[in-house]
Design an enzyme around this catalytic site. Structure first.
Site, PDB file in Angstrom:
ATOM      1  N   CYS A  95       0.242   3.488  -4.017  1.00  0.00           N
ATOM      2  CA  CYS A  95       0.590   3.653  -2.312  1.00  0.00           C
ATOM      3  C   CYS A  95      -0.231   4.497  -1.827  1.00  0.00           C
ATOM      4  O   CYS A  95      -1.328   5.100  -1.784  1.00  0.00           O
ATOM      5  CB  CYS A  95       2.138   3.831  -1.709  1.00  0.00           C
ATOM      6  SG  CYS A  95       2.702   5.017  -1.983  1.00  0.00           S
ATOM      7  N   PHE A  96       0.135   5.126  -0.683  1.00  0.00           N
ATOM      8  CA  PHE A  96      -0.993   6.270   0.601  1.00  0.00           C
ATOM      9  C   PHE A  96      -1.002   7.304  -0.735  1.00  0.00           C
ATOM     10  O   PHE A  96      -2.186   7.677  -0.566  1.00  0.00           O
ATOM     11  CB  PHE A  96      -1.006   6.243   1.722  1.00  0.00           C
ATOM     12  CG  PHE A  96      -2.076   6.974   2.482  1.00  0.00           C
ATOM     13  CD1 PHE A  96      -2.967   6.888   2.660  1.00  0.00           C
ATOM     14  CD2 PHE A  96      -1.160   8.311   3.116  1.00  0.00           C
ATOM     15  CE1 PHE A  96      -3.909   7.299   3.249  1.00  0.00           C
ATOM     16  CE2 PHE A  96      -1.736   9.277   3.766  1.00  0.00           C
ATOM     17  CZ  PHE A  96      -3.581   9.002   3.736  1.00  0.00           C
TER      18      PHE A  96
END
Length: 366
Positions: A95-96
């Site tokens: 994810c980020f």
């Protein structure tokens, strides 16, 4: 299951399959080549959770996320993740920042019977790694700029060199006012990421000297990284030469025959030709102020006549008229001026065969 990884170098060098769990809006702003976006939350869900986080804190945001992604929505997303994991058993998810979202995806996959590793630090850490890779390449490696008049075949030479760095290829743009391709350009971040991965792989193969084409800061809509472009302004130049006639034929092939075929391949015969014609006409219009009114109108008339004949019979010979005018009256004087200003940096000049041989020999000196 493989361990969670922070070995970003190995991930990129080995083209490891990756699943991006960020929202589509994040993915569209920048990602890595070949990565598949299978988000935990869509854009609207992410926005709602983000607002909740700001107003009520993390626990409330997590609770809302579980309420938004549940039931059939959750089942469909988990099914897509499972399908990816089984198709790419050596892959990873991220994810980020490598935090809650990728941990949630990993946990739900495990609940579905699939153990799948995630990338520690997520997109942000990998992006930082690639920016560092760019910086290290610019500061540690030698650069040589390949210059030459329009149509001398600089890209042909560059792409045949193991140490060639094809900025136009990465940007999907030919670099001139006529350089747009039938397919679009990557986002700026995508351009930088692809360039960094290219450098990483070449350096891993032992290359420490790179040849780059003489470019302005902008390659279409893509900005050449400032540090790289500044380095290009002070490094040695090798100048490629070819006859006017050969250059006209090369431009005819690249910007008429091949570009038309590109558009038709992407859009179909009728629509493709129309879009190709519009692209040529717009490209000429983009430089009409620099051409001046009379010259622009004269070249425009030649181009329109050539396009009409090409559409009627398929013949492309008439395009030589505007190409010869554009080269002789616009591009050649401009490039002659640029060559004069680079004269002190030019260490070799010659035709394709000579320049290719010189650059190959030069790369072995280091």
């Amino acid at each position: 299951m493989a361990d969670n990884s922070s070995d970003y170098r190995a991930l990129f060098l080995n083209d490891v399959p990756m699943m991006d769990a960020r929202a589509p809006v994040e993915f569209s702003k920048g990602a890595f080549p070949g990565v598949i976006n299978l988000p935990l939350m869509n854009d609207i869900e992410r926005q709602k959770v983000g607002t909740c986080y700001k107003q009520h804190g993390q626990d409330a945001a997590i609770q809302l996320g579980h309420q938004l992604v549940c039931g059939q929505v959750k089942d469909e997303r988990v099914e897509a993740w499972v399908e990816f994991a089984r198709a790419n058993p050596n892959g990873y998810l991220y994810c980020f920042r490598g935090g809650l979202r990728s941990q949630t995806v990993q946990r739900w996959l495990k609940d579905a019977g699939v153990d799948y590793p995630r990338i520690l630090g997520g997109y942000k850490a990998m992006r930082t790694f690639l920016l560092d890779t760019l910086h290290e390449a610019v500061t540690e490696c030698d650069l040589v700029v390949l210059g030459g008049m329009t149509g001398t075949g600089k890209t042909e030479v560059l792409t045949q060199l193991p140490n060639g760095l094809d900025l136009e290829g990465v940007a999907n743009h030919r670099g001139s006012s006529f350089g747009k391709r039938a397919t679009g350009q990557p986002a700026q971040i995508d351009f930088e990421n692809r360039l960094a991965i290219n450098l990483l792989k070449k350096r891993a193969a032992g290359i420490e000297q790179f040849v780059v084409e003489d470019e302005s800061r902008l390659v279409g809509s893509c900005n050449v990284p400032l540090e790289l472009h500044q380095a290009m302004q002070g490094c040695p130049v090798v100048w490629l030469e070819d006859s006017f006639e050969h250059r006209v034929e090369r431009i005819l092939a690249d910007y008429v025959v091949n570009l038309c075929a590109e558009f038709i391949s992407v859009k179909g015969e009728e629509l493709g030709f129309g879009l190709f014609a519009d692209r040529l006409l717009q490209s000429l219009n983009n430089i009409h102020k620099r051409l001046g009114g009379e010259r622009h109108q004269r070249l425009l008339a030649l181009m329109q006549t050539a396009l009409e004949e090409q559409q009627r019979s398929g013949a492309v010979e008439l395009h030589r008229g505007w190409i010869e005018g554009l080269l002789g009256e616009y591009y050649d004087p401009m490039y002659a001026y640029q060559r004069e200003h680079k004269a002190a940096r030019i260490e070799f000049a010659g035709n394709q065969f000579e320049v290719s041989g010189y650059l190959s020999e030069r790369s072995s000196r280091r």
